[in-house]
Design a protein around this motif. Structure first.
Motif: not given
Length: 533
Positions: A403-405, A245, A242, A30, A396-401
């Motif tokens: 990380e926070v999941t 995601q 964005f 990602d 980047l939204g995918n990467f954020l998800v």
């Protein structure tokens, strides 16, 4: 990566990475895709759509070779990143190419075809993983990683013979000598170069380029109106990708938390396509083989559901699909949360059903529509840059998800799904108030839609409609008018065809009548001559 991540040979080759490192290796894709999309934004306009596609495919081939030939973690991570860069190039430019060569009525359908073939590739990857699960050597993970080169090589070969888009050629040729763009446009429309519809479309492209050339600039154009709301349209493109995601597609199956027995480190299922089989194995008590097999059928369902959008995307429109399916995903996520809360065998089966329903809603409303919208909404001058940056926002939204999941599932458990249910409602609300309809409108008509007009007033009725951005109501009116024009033109074509057929029948009848009269006259003369004899 679903089959790769469970390969004992792969894990041993990578020095048995911890759960955190395994997740990092997976997420590098990602990160690379976001970087690739951003780089494409800088180069796509200069290189052209065609050469940018070839560059992305070459990067994908290099990354695949590095991963398949890896004998250590650093090389594999570099290959994983390079593969992501190639995908970022491709996904940032492919929708632009399609939107610029397709007719207005077919733009959404073409992107749906692209998404279906992408899901078809994902399905093939799952079945290859399942087939090589029974191979107990390094080919178990090396062959699936190398196999993706087949499709990248196909892209390089096919794209070499494709022309660049008429709009890009027109922009980079001399406007007074649009010979290349005219020839390409005529070939795409399968009509002669002097055809009226081809010349009319070419004039519309000239007009749009003229409007944009009057406010020529650089990257700062992404943040300036330039008399046609270019900056706000760029924000819409960023926002829709964005929000894709933020629907929660990458937490749909993220309900299982595993622990390494030796170090108690957490491994979280934070990616639908990477870890789908784990849900079936842990929740339903299936064997690893059977969980992989069911994961394959999950992808079969995914691709079957995508065929529905072939019919709906251009007939229903973008806005209605966004809003209705976001509400549908809200309901599904609430059901998923209830199943996770109950946490028994029956609830686990229900959770799997909700995963299938969630994938269907996402595919119908937020898969192809999200990738077709940025190239449609963006003006030509910033289309390549804006669409590439919008793709970067998606990754980047995918990467954020991702990380926070893990943190969300660990700390609040089943309530984490309710967070995404609320976010889906937020997405539906934002689309309702801020996103104009683009389905069925030519790209040049969308530009005209945003030309600033101080006299325009929002006369929409209804409590909520009055608070919409004024261009939302304007787009609805424009779509209705274009549909009327299209239906009238279709009726005229049918009338012309019918008239031509009628003339042909009349001509044939006249010819037959004349021939019959001639035959009778000949017979009469012959009879008269016989009497005289």
């Amino acid at each position: 990566m679903s089959g790769v991540n469970i390969s004992t040979d792969y894990l041993a080759q990578m020095d048995n990475p911890s759960a955190l490192m395994l997740g990092t290796i997976t997420a590098l894709y990602d990160v690379g895709a976001a970087v690739g999309a951003i780089v494409a934004a800088f180069t796509a306009e200069r290189l052209g759509r065609r050469r940018t596609l070839i560059s992305g495919a070459v990067a994908l081939i290099i990354g695949s070779i590095l991963m398949a030939a890896s004998y250590g973690r650093p090389q594999f991570m570099v290959g994983r990143f390079a593969t992501g860069v190639g995908i970022g190039y491709l996904t940032g430019v492919a929708p632009v190419y399609q939107s610029e060569v397709a007719r207005a009525a077919h733009r959404g359908w073409m992107v749906c075809c692209q998404v279906t073939t992408m899901l078809g590739g994902l399905m093939v990857a799952y079945w290859i993983n399942y087939g090589f699960y029974f191979v107990k050597n390094s080919a178990q993970w090396r062959f699936p990683l190398a196999f993706q080169m087949v499709f990248a090589i196909y892209i390089v070969i096919i794209t070499t013979f494709l022309p660049d888009t008429p709009r890009w050629l027109m922009r980079h040729d001399r406007p007074e000598n649009p010979s290349r763009s005219l020839a390409v446009l005529a070939r795409f429309r399968n009509r002669p170069e002097d055809d009226k519809t081809v010349l009319a479309e070419l004039d519309a492209i000239k007009h749009a380029i003229g409007l944009e050339a009057a406010q020529e600039g650089s990257w700062s154009d992404l943040f300036r109106s330039n008399g046609m709301q270019a900056n706000k349209r760029f924000y819409l493109a960023l926002g829709i990708q964005f929000m894709q995601q933020m629907t929660g597609i990458n937490i749909g199956e993220c309900r299982v938390i595993l622990f390494h027995a030796e170090d108690e480190k957490m491994l979280t299922c934070s990616q639908v396509t990477y870890y789908a089989p784990t849900l079936y194995q842990e929740s339903l008590g299936m064997s690893q083989e059977m969980s992989l097999f069911l994961g394959c059928w999950t992808q079969v369902w995914y691709i079957l559901a995508s065929f529905v959008t072939w019919y709906t995307i251009d007939r229903i429109g973008r806005r209605k699909l966004y809003i209705s399916q976001a509400i549908g995903m809200t309901c599904v996520l609430i059901g998923e949360a209830i199943c996770v809360k109950v946490n028994n065998h029956g609830a686990s089966i229900g959770a799997v059903v909700f995963v299938f329903l969630f994938e269907a809603c996402f595919t119908w409303g937020w898969m192809a529509t999200v990738w077709v919208y940025p190239p449609e909404i963006l003006p030509l001058k910033i289309r390549a840059k804006g669409a590439s940056l919008a793709a970067a926002a998606d990754f980047l939204g995918n990467f954020l998800v991702v990380e926070v999941t893990p943190v969300g599932l660990q700390n609040i458990g089943w309530k984490f799904y309710l967070v995404w249910a609320v976010l889906n409602l937020v997405c539906a609300t934002i689309v309702f108030f801020c996103y104009p309809e683009t389905g069925g409108l030519p790209l040049e008509a969308i530009d005209d839609l945003f030309v600033e007009d101080s006299e325009y007033q929002n006369n929409a009725t209804g409590v909520f409609n009055r608070f919409q951005w004024r261009y939302v109501a304007r787009s609805k009116k424009a779509v209705r008018e274009w549909k009327k024009v299209s239906s009238v033109e279709g009726g005229r074509r049918e009338s012309v065809q019918a008239t031509g057929l009628e003339k042909e029948v009349t001509t044939d009848s006249s010819s037959q009548s004349s021939s019959s009269d001639h035959d009778k006259k000949t017979e009469a003369e012959h009879s008269e001559s016989q009497n005289e004899v």
